[in-house]
Scaffold this active site. Structure first.
Site, PDB file in Angstrom:
ATOM      1  CD  GLU A 166      -2.572   1.264   2.681  1.00  0.00           C
ATOM      2  OE1 GLU A 166      -2.988   0.171   3.110  1.00  0.00           O
ATOM      3  OE2 GLU A 166      -2.779   2.360   3.258  1.00  0.00           O
ATOM      4  CD  GLU A 171      -3.130   7.378   5.863  1.00  0.00           C
ATOM      5  OE1 GLU A 171      -4.147   6.807   6.308  1.00  0.00           O
ATOM      6  OE2 GLU A 171      -1.963   7.018   6.128  1.00  0.00           O
TER       7      GLU A 171
END
Length: 287
Positions: A166, A171
């Protein structure tokens, strides 16, 4: 004759004054458009992009308020997504729509006090191996919100998460990290709170100003770039015994854009919170 001359002179003055006024209106409109365009389109991409080929982009400037169905599908549901998140992801235009040249992803609380939001995915539509991926976005800064721009493997070639990898381009969780946006990669050798690469960069203001979030991904290294400047990298260790344990990043990955609420990073949602929004100007993938 004199009266006619006076009338003609007056008409000339009126036409001239009107022309000056119209010119001033046009100049003001052009200046406003220029300022608006500068604010959205000022190029802070890294220099190396000039030598790369644009293989896919979504500028969110189509005629419909629906995100381009040739590019985007949706994850839907309200089962926490492995992080105890509170939102129910939907396909509804109330939660994701295109307007004025940008994509809006909106998390909102309904009359039943339950949250809805959207998670757009390009899986099976647009996925690539390697390149430079860049998002230009404004982020929600409300407590409890957790916006993200990230990449996941199109196929789980090496097994379930985190075995197939990933790459989190960005974020942002105000409750957990304050004003920092984080880049991270997850794999079998390190994931979650023990990721092998994880660092934040201060973003101010995240919600009022456009910022560029990018990742340069090659066979040798993943480099995270914020507003054209590098702030984190992860080198391929080329482990001879178990290469995919440290580097599953050699297959096609697709794009995810979402706004989560609550959960392990979103944290507690204030009772008076009602709505928050992530706005995306574009996504571009170069190789």
């Amino acid at each position: 004759m004199r009266a006619n001359c006076d009338i003609m002179e007056s008409m000339k003055r009126i036409h001239f004054a009107g022309a000056v006024f119209l010119a001033a209106i046009c100049a003001a409109a052009l200046a406003l458009a220029s300022c608006r365009d500068w604010g959205r389109q000022k190029n802070v991409s890294p220099e190396f992009v000039k030598d790369m080929k644009l293989v896919w982009a979504d500028e969110f400037d189509g005629p419909s308020d629906e995100p381009n169905p040739d590019y985007w599908d949706y994850n839907t549901g309200a089962h926490g997504w492995g992080n105890n998140e509170r939102q129910n992801y939907t396909r509804d235009r109330a939660n994701s729509f295109v307007s004025d040249g940008t994509l809006k992803i909106v998390a909102q609380k309904g009359d039943d006090n339950k949250w809805t939001s959207a998670r757009l995915v390009s899986r099976w539509k647009k996925a690539y191996t390697y390149g430079y991926i860049e998002f230009r976005a404004k982020l929600p800064t409300q407590k409890g919100s957790w916006p993200a721009l990230w990449l996941m493997p199109n196929r789980d070639n090496y097994g379930n998460w985190p075995r197939s990898g990933e790459i989190d381009v960005m974020e942002y969780a105000q409750s957990f990290w304050g004003t920092k946006a984080y880049g991270t990669c997850h794999c079998l050798a390190g994931s979650g709170g023990k990721a092998l690469a994880n660092a934040g960069v201060d973003v101010k203001p995240a919600d009022k100003k456009w910022h560029n979030y990018g990742v340069l991904w090659t066979e040798e290294k993943i480099t995270w770039i914020y507003d054209g400047k590098e702030f984190l990298s992860y080198q391929n260790p080329h482990d001879a015994d178990y290469p995919q344990k440290y580097w599953p990043f050699d297959r096609d990955f697709y794009v995810i854009m979402n706004v989560a609420m609550g959960g392990t990073l979103g944290g507690d949602i204030p009772k008076d919170a009602k709505k928050c929004q992530m706005e995306v100007d574009y996504i571009r993938w170069y190789q």
